[in-house]
Motif scaffolding. Structure first.
Motif, PDB file in Angstrom:
ATOM      1  N   THR A  36       0.813  -1.218   0.000  1.00 39.97           N
ATOM      2  CA  THR A  36       0.000   0.000   0.000  1.00 39.97           C
ATOM      3  C   THR A  36       0.844   1.264   0.000  1.00 39.97           C
ATOM      4  O   THR A  36       0.349   2.345  -0.329  1.00 39.97           O
ATOM      5  CB  THR A  36      -0.957  -0.002   1.192  1.00 39.97           C
TER       6      THR A  36
ATOM      7  N   MET B 114      -6.362   6.710  -4.861  1.00 48.29           N
ATOM      8  CA  MET B 114      -7.429   5.710  -4.828  1.00 48.29           C
ATOM      9  C   MET B 114      -8.634   6.274  -5.559  1.00 48.29           C
ATOM     10  O   MET B 114      -8.976   7.448  -5.396  1.00 48.29           O
ATOM     11  CB  MET B 114      -7.815   5.372  -3.397  1.00 48.29           C
TER      12      MET B 114
ATOM     13  N   TRP C   2      -3.777   9.611  -1.868  1.00 46.03           N
ATOM     14  CA  TRP C   2      -3.452   8.783  -0.708  1.00 46.03           C
ATOM     15  C   TRP C   2      -2.713   9.583   0.352  1.00 46.03           C
ATOM     16  O   TRP C   2      -2.972   9.455   1.541  1.00 46.03           O
ATOM     17  CB  TRP C   2      -2.612   7.599  -1.176  1.00 46.03           C
TER      18      TRP C   2
ATOM     19  N   ARG D 293     -10.940   8.571   3.612  1.00 50.40           N
ATOM     20  CA  ARG D 293     -10.025   7.514   4.027  1.00 50.40           C
ATOM     21  C   ARG D 293      -9.956   7.482   5.545  1.00 50.40           C
ATOM     22  O   ARG D 293      -9.871   8.538   6.192  1.00 50.40           O
ATOM     23  CB  ARG D 293      -8.638   7.764   3.445  1.00 50.40           C
TER      24      ARG D 293
ATOM     25  N   ALA E 110      -6.650   1.456  -7.562  1.00 48.85           N
ATOM     26  CA  ALA E 110      -5.472   2.110  -6.999  1.00 48.85           C
ATOM     27  C   ALA E 110      -4.480   2.448  -8.099  1.00 48.85           C
ATOM     28  O   ALA E 110      -4.231   1.637  -8.992  1.00 48.85           O
ATOM     29  CB  ALA E 110      -4.806   1.204  -5.964  1.00 48.85           C
TER      30      ALA E 110
END
Length: 128
Positions: free
Chosen positions: A28, A34, A53, A72, A98
């Motif tokens: 990640t 995203m 992100w 998020r 992603a």
């Protein structure tokens, strides 16, 4: 590689709300952006929303602006798509995606080819 798993789809009436979740796993730390996409029957997959992100900046398609919110949860490492005031035309399979390639701060990828990893999708059906 990054693996993505969506959840939270289902059946809702027009005007109701649903929240989708996407849990990335694997590398990640390679994620730059995203995104959420959707594909209605007989139509091409279309961009819905994106979130940077690092920093959390967001970007939306005009069709969902003001109704949908991408966010998020850092503690849970999960991305959400809060969908309010749902309409029948929101009916689609929703995909989490992603982007793992370098992305400049002023660029929000909106095309399928901009993204590198995809979830399997979750169905959202909105009845009138």
């Amino acid at each position: 590689q990054v693996q993505l798993v969506e959840s939270g789809g289902g059946l809702a009436q027009a005007g109701a709300s649903l929240r989708l979740s996407c849990a990335p796993s694997g590398r990640t730390y390679n994620i730059y952006v995203m995104g959420w996409f959707r594909q209605a029957p007989g139509k091409e997959r279309e961009f819905v929303a994106a979130l940077r992100w690092s920093g959390g900046n967001t970007y939306y398609a005009d069709s969902v602006k003001g109704r949908f919110t991408i966010s998020r949860d850092n503690a849970k490492n999960t991305v959400y798509l809060q969908m309010n005031s749902l309409k029948p035309e929101d009916t689609a399979v929703y995909y989490c995606a992603a982007r793992l390639r370098f992305t400049t701060d002023y660029y929000f990828p909106k095309a399928e080819y901009d993204y590198d990893s995809w979830g399997h999708g979750t169905q959202v059906t909105v009845s009138s």
